[in-house]
Design an enzyme around this catalytic site. Sequence first.
Site, mmCIF file in Angstrom:
data_model
loop_
_atom_site.group_PDB
_atom_site.id
_atom_site.type_symbol
_atom_site.label_atom_id
_atom_site.label_comp_id
_atom_site.label_asym_id
_atom_site.label_seq_id
_atom_site.Cartn_x
_atom_site.Cartn_y
_atom_site.Cartn_z
ATOM 1 N N THR A 80 22.792 51.253 54.737
ATOM 2 C CA THR A 80 22.591 49.669 54.291
ATOM 3 C C THR A 80 22.290 49.099 55.692
ATOM 4 O OG1 THR A 80 22.929 47.716 53.234
ATOM 5 C CG2 THR A 80 24.969 49.251 53.788
ATOM 6 N N ASP A 81 21.691 47.998 55.673
ATOM 7 C CA ASP A 81 21.502 47.115 56.711
ATOM 8 C C ASP A 81 22.922 46.307 56.966
ATOM 9 O OD1 ASP A 81 21.125 45.574 54.782
ATOM 10 O OD2 ASP A 81 19.087 44.463 55.543
ATOM 11 N N GLU A 82 23.523 46.244 55.850
ATOM 12 C CA GLU A 82 24.800 45.385 55.779
ATOM 13 C C GLU A 82 25.918 45.939 56.844
ATOM 14 O OE1 GLU A 82 26.201 44.010 52.090
ATOM 15 O OE2 GLU A 82 24.251 43.924 51.139
ATOM 16 N N TYR A 118 32.384 46.111 50.948
ATOM 17 C CA TYR A 118 31.526 47.121 50.697
ATOM 18 C C TYR A 118 30.918 47.712 52.091
ATOM 19 C CZ TYR A 118 26.729 48.519 49.947
ATOM 20 O OH TYR A 118 25.353 49.325 49.964
ATOM 21 N N LYS A 147 30.673 51.441 53.939
ATOM 22 C CA LYS A 147 29.210 52.180 54.094
ATOM 23 C C LYS A 147 29.481 52.413 55.578
ATOM 24 C CE LYS A 147 26.391 52.689 51.802
ATOM 25 N NZ LYS A 147 25.904 53.950 50.767
#
Length: 352
Positions: free
Chosen positions: A134-136, A159, A163
């Site tokens: 994810t870009d997060e 989260y 990741k």
Amino acid sequence: MKKYLITGCAGFIGSNFVYYMLKKHEDIQLVNLDKLTYAGNLENLKGVEGDARHIFVQGDVCDKALVQKLFAQYDFDCVINFAAESHVDRSITNPEIFVATNVMGTVNLLQCAKEAWQQGGGWAPGKKYLQVSTDEVYGSLGADGFFTETTPLCPHSPYSSSKASADLFVMAYHDTYGMPVNITRCSNNYGPYQFPEKLIPLMINNAKHHKSLPVYGDGMNVRDWLYVEDHCKAIDMVAEGGRDGEVYNVGGHNERPNIFIVQTILSQLHDQLGDEEIGENLIQHVTDRLGHDRRYGIDPAKIRAELGWYPETSFELGIVKTINWYLAHEDWMENVTSGNYQKYYDEMYKNR
Ligand code: NAD
Ligand code: TDX
């Protein structure tokens, strides 16, 4: 025939991926390992029932004996790991399960793939491990600029930290053992089969039932929205043609503040249903998410230049398709919001 182990494909993106792959490729086998948590639902896979190219296995990505057995049985060419605890708000209240599934589960898949694919001093030809990330993991942007593949990792939530940890293990298997891997880092997806804890399906469902729409903080946090089918296409392309050891960012160049998304949903539903009770009076600004990232934005230049990927669905078209899908699938919504959904919802929003 190419054989894939795909994990977490009873969830939102994974189930869309199953439909995409079976439509696109004639001669493939997809073995779908999913634990069926609250976010996984066999209803999402109803449309592929009876298709022998898709085999569903209920189980945990952390279960080493099971994953080893599947490798021995199917001799996979490719592993694509979608399985995750995926909701930021849940990670804030219950981080441990995010470490178990997102970090330990990833390491287990990597280790099982390594054991199955390493031959003598080298690797069996044509193998690939693809991590759906994810870009997060890059953290939050200010008003200008975009994330690129060289942006340093700077996750904020439990989260995104889980990741990012998983991504580091994937790269460690490449750098240490020479394992053929790719990582894709995608922006916010929307489309059919998304669990209504995420912004778009939650707002559609609430508005339809004249319930308040909880907008966190000032509603000016920005997300880069990508129609899920475009993401599926990107994963397929990276699995086929991504260079070993490379990261590919996948984004729609489609940045919108949350409040704009909510207003769009309200006006679309109002017009389409002719329902005068659906309007901006339903919007309720609630206490902000802890550590809420302000802005995500991706420039997908690398995947476009190397693999020719680009997003095909504009936001204007994608949001209409999405709203229409949820309106046409009331049974699906009732099914996934039965059980503990109301309890979760009340807990999540009671102090806001
Ligand atoms: P989702 O929550 O809808 O689905 C997750 C699936 O994983 C469910 O079917 C669940 O049952 C399964 N699962 C959970 N724990 C498991 C375990 N221990 N073993 C086996 N299966 C398990 O998630 P999603 O939105 O479809 O996201 C899929 C992947 O894409 C995730 O890795 C997520 O981090 C990533 N991602 C999502 C988005 C997005 O906007 N939704 C954006 C970028 C990246
Ligand atoms: O009720 C809400 N009100 C609200 O204002 C919810 C559920 C969300 N929001 C805001 C928070 C975010 O700024 O909307 C934005 C989107 O929220 P989510 O749908 O929870 O997504 P986000 O936190 O951005 O993370 C998503 O995109 C990246 C996915 O859930 C992740 O799995 C993915 O990695």
